[in-house]
Write a protein that holds these residues in place. Structure first.
Motif, PDB file in Angstrom:
ATOM      1  N   ARG A  66      -2.661 -13.078   1.065  1.00  6.48           N
ATOM      2  CA  ARG A  66      -2.747 -12.396  -0.238  1.00  6.48           C
ATOM      3  C   ARG A  66      -2.754 -10.885  -0.062  1.00  6.48           C
ATOM      4  O   ARG A  66      -2.036 -10.166  -0.762  1.00  6.48           O
ATOM      5  N   LYS A  70       0.248  -8.071  -0.987  1.00  9.30           N
ATOM      6  CA  LYS A  70      -0.040  -6.919  -1.847  1.00  9.30           C
ATOM      7  C   LYS A  70       0.412  -5.623  -1.178  1.00  9.30           C
ATOM      8  O   LYS A  70       1.047  -4.775  -1.806  1.00  9.30           O
ATOM      9  N   ASN A  73       4.022  -5.294  -1.132  1.00  7.50           N
ATOM     10  CA  ASN A  73       4.546  -5.247  -2.500  1.00  7.50           C
ATOM     11  C   ASN A  73       5.522  -6.400  -2.775  1.00  7.50           C
ATOM     12  O   ASN A  73       6.595  -6.205  -3.342  1.00  7.50           O
TER      13      ASN A  73
END
Length: 82
Positions: A66, A70, A73
């Motif tokens: 996760r 992030k 992107n």
């Protein structure tokens, strides 16, 4: 007997995608620079962990996936698609 390995025998299916997305970033961060970005985002990994993830030698947890998604992107689904 069941084994927690990808079809190609590696310990994850996301490593090669992580490497491809890292290398496609505008800044083209090194493994060390990606590790630094992940540490800023709260994930305790170093350059060696990134190298092992990208080469498929290390398992990747859902928590790690996760945060990696992030920082890169992308969605975590992008990292899991084969």
């Amino acid at each position: 007997m069941y084994k927690n390995k990808a079809k190609d025998g590696k310990n994850n299916i996301s490593g090669r995608k992580i490497k491809a997305f890292r290398e496609a970033m505008a800044t083209k961060p090194s493994q060390k620079e990606l590790a630094d970005l992940l540490q800023i985002a709260g994930l305790d990994v170093d350059k060696n962990a990134i190298q092992r993830i990208e080469s498929g030698q290390r398992f990747v947890t859902d928590i790690e996936l996760r945060v990696i998604a992030k920082v890169l992107n992308v969605s975590y689904e992008d990292l899991l698609d084969e």
